[in-house]
Design a protein around this motif. Structure first.
Motif, PDB file in Angstrom:
ATOM      1  N   ARG A  99       0.154   0.798 -12.374  1.00  0.00           N
ATOM      2  CA  ARG A  99       0.913   0.879 -11.114  1.00  0.00           C
ATOM      3  C   ARG A  99       1.345   2.363 -10.806  1.00  0.00           C
ATOM      4  O   ARG A  99       1.284   2.672  -9.949  1.00  0.00           O
ATOM      5  CB  ARG A  99       1.801  -0.346 -10.883  1.00  0.00           C
ATOM      6  CG  ARG A  99       1.501  -1.323 -10.834  1.00  0.00           C
ATOM      7  CD  ARG A  99       2.249  -2.530 -11.402  1.00  0.00           C
ATOM      8  NE  ARG A  99       3.509  -2.694 -10.645  1.00  0.00           N
ATOM      9  CZ  ARG A  99       4.547  -2.929 -11.460  1.00  0.00           C
ATOM     10  NH1 ARG A  99       4.247  -3.864 -12.665  1.00  0.00           N
ATOM     11  NH2 ARG A  99       5.842  -3.249 -10.920  1.00  0.00           N
ATOM     12  N   SER A 100       1.460   2.848 -11.884  1.00  0.00           N
ATOM     13  CA  SER A 100       2.280   4.185 -11.739  1.00  0.00           C
ATOM     14  C   SER A 100       1.330   5.207 -11.438  1.00  0.00           C
ATOM     15  O   SER A 100       1.731   6.315 -11.041  1.00  0.00           O
ATOM     16  CB  SER A 100       3.123   4.376 -12.920  1.00  0.00           C
ATOM     17  OG  SER A 100       2.041   5.202 -14.149  1.00  0.00           O
ATOM     18  N   ILE A 101      -0.203   5.246 -11.760  1.00  0.00           N
ATOM     19  CA  ILE A 101      -0.990   6.162 -11.008  1.00  0.00           C
ATOM     20  C   ILE A 101      -1.382   5.737  -9.718  1.00  0.00           C
ATOM     21  O   ILE A 101      -2.565   6.350  -9.148  1.00  0.00           O
ATOM     22  CB  ILE A 101      -2.075   6.315 -11.980  1.00  0.00           C
ATOM     23  CG1 ILE A 101      -3.061   5.286 -12.188  1.00  0.00           C
ATOM     24  CG2 ILE A 101      -1.913   7.032 -13.079  1.00  0.00           C
ATOM     25  CD1 ILE A 101      -4.350   5.355 -13.076  1.00  0.00           C
ATOM     26  N   GLY A 102      -0.773   4.783  -8.994  1.00  0.00           N
ATOM     27  CA  GLY A 102      -1.076   4.432  -7.703  1.00  0.00           C
ATOM     28  C   GLY A 102      -2.004   3.320  -7.450  1.00  0.00           C
ATOM     29  O   GLY A 102      -2.625   3.242  -6.166  1.00  0.00           O
ATOM     30  N   MET A 103      -2.293   2.501  -8.359  1.00  0.00           N
ATOM     31  CA  MET A 103      -3.382   1.532  -8.138  1.00  0.00           C
ATOM     32  C   MET A 103      -2.416   0.330  -7.259  1.00  0.00           C
ATOM     33  O   MET A 103      -1.311   0.072  -7.643  1.00  0.00           O
ATOM     34  CB  MET A 103      -3.755   0.783  -9.360  1.00  0.00           C
ATOM     35  CG  MET A 103      -4.927   1.848 -10.183  1.00  0.00           C
ATOM     36  SD  MET A 103      -5.794   0.951 -11.383  1.00  0.00           S
ATOM     37  CE  MET A 103      -6.764   2.253 -12.312  1.00  0.00           C
ATOM     38  N   LYS A 104      -3.242  -0.275  -6.416  1.00  0.00           N
ATOM     39  CA  LYS A 104      -2.831  -1.629  -5.659  1.00  0.00           C
ATOM     40  C   LYS A 104      -3.218  -2.886  -6.740  1.00  0.00           C
ATOM     41  O   LYS A 104      -3.722  -2.615  -7.655  1.00  0.00           O
ATOM     42  CB  LYS A 104      -3.638  -1.647  -4.415  1.00  0.00           C
ATOM     43  CG  LYS A 104      -3.059  -0.697  -3.334  1.00  0.00           C
ATOM     44  CD  LYS A 104      -3.888  -0.644  -2.224  1.00  0.00           C
ATOM     45  CE  LYS A 104      -4.977   0.425  -2.371  1.00  0.00           C
ATOM     46  NZ  LYS A 104      -5.982   0.681  -1.190  1.00  0.00           N
ATOM     47  N   ALA A 114       2.139   2.186  -3.418  1.00  0.00           N
ATOM     48  CA  ALA A 114       1.184   2.515  -4.080  1.00  0.00           C
ATOM     49  C   ALA A 114       0.655   4.019  -3.915  1.00  0.00           C
ATOM     50  O   ALA A 114       0.765   4.903  -4.854  1.00  0.00           O
ATOM     51  CB  ALA A 114      -0.130   1.710  -4.053  1.00  0.00           C
ATOM     52  N   GLN A 115       0.671   4.318  -2.713  1.00  0.00           N
ATOM     53  CA  GLN A 115       0.417   5.635  -2.337  1.00  0.00           C
ATOM     54  C   GLN A 115       1.629   6.514  -2.946  1.00  0.00           C
ATOM     55  O   GLN A 115       1.453   7.845  -3.302  1.00  0.00           O
ATOM     56  CB  GLN A 115       0.408   5.914  -0.810  1.00  0.00           C
ATOM     57  CG  GLN A 115      -1.033   5.719  -0.240  1.00  0.00           C
ATOM     58  CD  GLN A 115      -0.968   5.454   1.166  1.00  0.00           C
ATOM     59  OE1 GLN A 115       0.015   5.183   1.967  1.00  0.00           O
ATOM     60  NE2 GLN A 115      -2.223   5.145   1.857  1.00  0.00           N
ATOM     61  N   LYS A 168       0.774  -1.051   0.133  1.00  0.00           N
ATOM     62  CA  LYS A 168      -0.137  -0.026  -0.004  1.00  0.00           C
ATOM     63  C   LYS A 168       0.991   1.056  -0.056  1.00  0.00           C
ATOM     64  O   LYS A 168       0.582   2.258  -0.877  1.00  0.00           O
ATOM     65  CB  LYS A 168      -0.852  -0.076   1.412  1.00  0.00           C
ATOM     66  CG  LYS A 168      -2.301   0.504   0.893  1.00  0.00           C
ATOM     67  CD  LYS A 168      -3.261   0.115   1.930  1.00  0.00           C
ATOM     68  CE  LYS A 168      -3.119   0.969   3.319  1.00  0.00           C
ATOM     69  NZ  LYS A 168      -3.986   0.621   4.356  1.00  0.00           N
ATOM     70  N   ARG A 198       3.408   6.107  -5.359  1.00  0.00           N
ATOM     71  CA  ARG A 198       3.495   6.027  -6.964  1.00  0.00           C
ATOM     72  C   ARG A 198       2.485   7.173  -7.241  1.00  0.00           C
ATOM     73  O   ARG A 198       2.681   7.868  -8.360  1.00  0.00           O
ATOM     74  CB  ARG A 198       3.151   4.748  -7.597  1.00  0.00           C
ATOM     75  CG  ARG A 198       4.469   3.949  -7.547  1.00  0.00           C
ATOM     76  CD  ARG A 198       3.920   2.525  -8.061  1.00  0.00           C
ATOM     77  NE  ARG A 198       5.008   1.823  -8.511  1.00  0.00           N
ATOM     78  CZ  ARG A 198       4.912   0.342  -8.206  1.00  0.00           C
ATOM     79  NH1 ARG A 198       4.081  -0.041  -7.816  1.00  0.00           N
ATOM     80  NH2 ARG A 198       5.802  -0.262  -8.505  1.00  0.00           N
TER      81      ARG A 198
END
Lengths: 251, 216
Positions: B120-125, A82-83, A79, A85
């Motif tokens: 992933r690069s826009i912050g998705m898990k 992800a945050q 997590k 990124r």
């Protein structure tokens, strides 16, 4: 060399190393990027510049050293990664727009799903961004219906929609037809003027001269030079850089 | 021919039982197979390992063994059920899930890696990347092979007839035993009712294939 103001550093790489099998692609890389700075990374192919760019949001793992963004060290997984990124915008060589989503959805998906922005607000913000990069009228279309230049501008809007602290560009114009390169570069130059922190891997020397605060020259996995564009292009210090530049000029 | 017409209600009954068995097992197998495929591409090594072993074991052993396990071994382990039909559903869905997992996995692999990187690069898990970006694209390319697997499932359900479940093949066998002089007609009738299920599935496969193709 530019003087660093402590606390002002946004992206920091310290003693970063990476191998692909036998190949040492990143050799003890140290790089600091301050807020609002535009750093252009150039170098011959295979010099590790794309790997460097991708390592900053951990699309590539590293073996040793640390990478930190705004004072926070990149987490390994999960997590927290992800945050982090979400704060780092990324624009790819091959655009990578979500093929099954419309242009508008491509831009709103991140804000809605990652940040929990209400759909109405996300749509409005996305339309404003699409207008800004000049593809507002394409909003209901699918990515495959757009030209490469248009797709790349949408990809920039998608990254901006997350309101990132820094934008990474991994050869954003290398897959484009010559006549479409400028429409993408214009958007990037505008971004640079507005004060966005940018790390740009590119072969576009015109962009480097026009928009960069610093030029980082890489060869064989190492940073060979790190200087202002003016100094680098007119007075390169290393033989490697002289050689690289002379090859560019003969064309 | 008379044999078929006289026993139409029986055939119809068998047809409905086969439809029921296939539909229930098919839905369970689709869910289980997709979960197995997700485990197979997950960053957790234990999940990947479990999924790989499951798929390799189930895919490479005969269906009858799955049936024996479900009908005979499971009750001895304390899993009791009133009807053999439950055992049939367990066997058919766990067996078919292995094939579905493989099909979905190949679909996941057919989605360009850049799609996942962009997500992933826009912050998705991981779960979001899979559910919002990869699976919707993967499932489109996977629909035709999935329908092939479901056609195989309909035919495989006939094995249940050998395990005391009265479905299309079970009734067909009864009829063949009772009408020794018209075995060929009885079997042709049975085959016809299977075709009634599988041919429309095949037509559905090609229709869907044309409709959901995504342009790249």
């Amino acid at each position: 060399m530019t003087t660093l103001v402590p606390g002002d550093t946004l992206v920091s790489l310290q003693a970063v190393n990476k191998h692909y099998g036998q190949l040492h692609v990143l050799k003890d890389i140290n790089l600091q990027v301050r807020k609002g700075e535009v750093v252009v990374v150039i170098g011959p192919s295979g010099s590790g510049k794309s790997t460097l760019c991708r390592a900053i949001n951990r699309l590539e793992t590293i073996e040793s050293g640390t990478i930190s963004i705004d004072g926070k060290v990149l987490p390994e997984e999960g997590k927290e990664l992800a945050q982090l990124r979400a704060d780092v915008g990324m624009v790819f060589q091959s655009f990578n727009l979500f093929a099954h989503k419309t242009i508008l959805e491509n831009v709103t998906l991140g804000p809605i799903k990652v940040k929990g922005v209400p759909k109405g607000t996300a749509d409005k913000d996305a339309m404003a961004l699409l207008e800004r990069v000049g593809v507002g009228h394409q909003a209901p279309k699918l990515p495959a219906q757009l030209s490469g230049g248009q797709q790349q501008r949408v990809a920039i809007a998608r990254a901006l929609a997350m309101k990132p602290k820094v934008m990474l560009f991994d050869e954003p114009t290398s897959a484009l037809d010559p006549e479409m390169i400028n429409e993408v570069l214009d958007v990037m130059i505008q971004l640079a003027k507005e004060g966005m922190t940018m790390i740009v891997v590119t072969h576009e020397m015109g962009f480097a001269r026009k928009a960069a605060d610093r030029v980082v020259f890489m060869a064989d996995g190492q940073i060979v030079e790190d200087d202002t564009p003016e100094e680098f292009f007119t007075n390169p210090k290393s033989d490697r850089a002289k050689d690289f530049l002379s090859k560019l000029l003969t064309h | 021919m008379d044999v078929i017409l006289e026993n139409l209600p029986l055939y119809w009954n068998g047809f409905l039982r086969t439809l029921f068995l296939s539909a229930v097992s098919g839905v369970i197998a689709l869910v289980l197979g997709t979960l197995l495929a997700a485990a197979r591409v997950s960053p957790v090594a234990a999940l990947r390992g479990f999924s790989t072993v499951y798929v390799e074991v189930l895919r490479n052993t005969p269906l009858t063994i799955a049936f024996f396990f479900a009908a005979i071994v499971l009750p001895r382990l304390g899993v009791k059920f009133e009807q053999f039909e439950v055992a049939a559903i367990i066997a058919l869905s766990t067996y078919t899930a292995a094939f579905i997992a493989e099909a979905v996995r190949s679909g996941v692999n057919s989605v360009p890696v850049g799609q996942a990187e962009a997500a992933r690069s826009i912050g998705m898990k991981f779960g979001q990347v899979l559910n919002l970006i990869i699976l919707p694209q993967a499932l489109r390319t996977v629909v035709p092979p999935l329908i092939n697997i479901l056609i195989a499932l309909v035919k495989n359900s006939s094995v249940a007839g050998a395990f005391f479940v009265l479905e299309l093949f079970g009734y067909g066998r009864q009829l063949a035993n009772a009408n020794g002089d018209a075995v060929i007609a009885v079997l042709l009738g049975t085959a016809f009712f299977y075709l009634l299920l599988t041919v429309p599935l095949g037509i559905l496969a090609s229709t869907v294939e044309r409709k959901v193709a995504i342009a790249r």
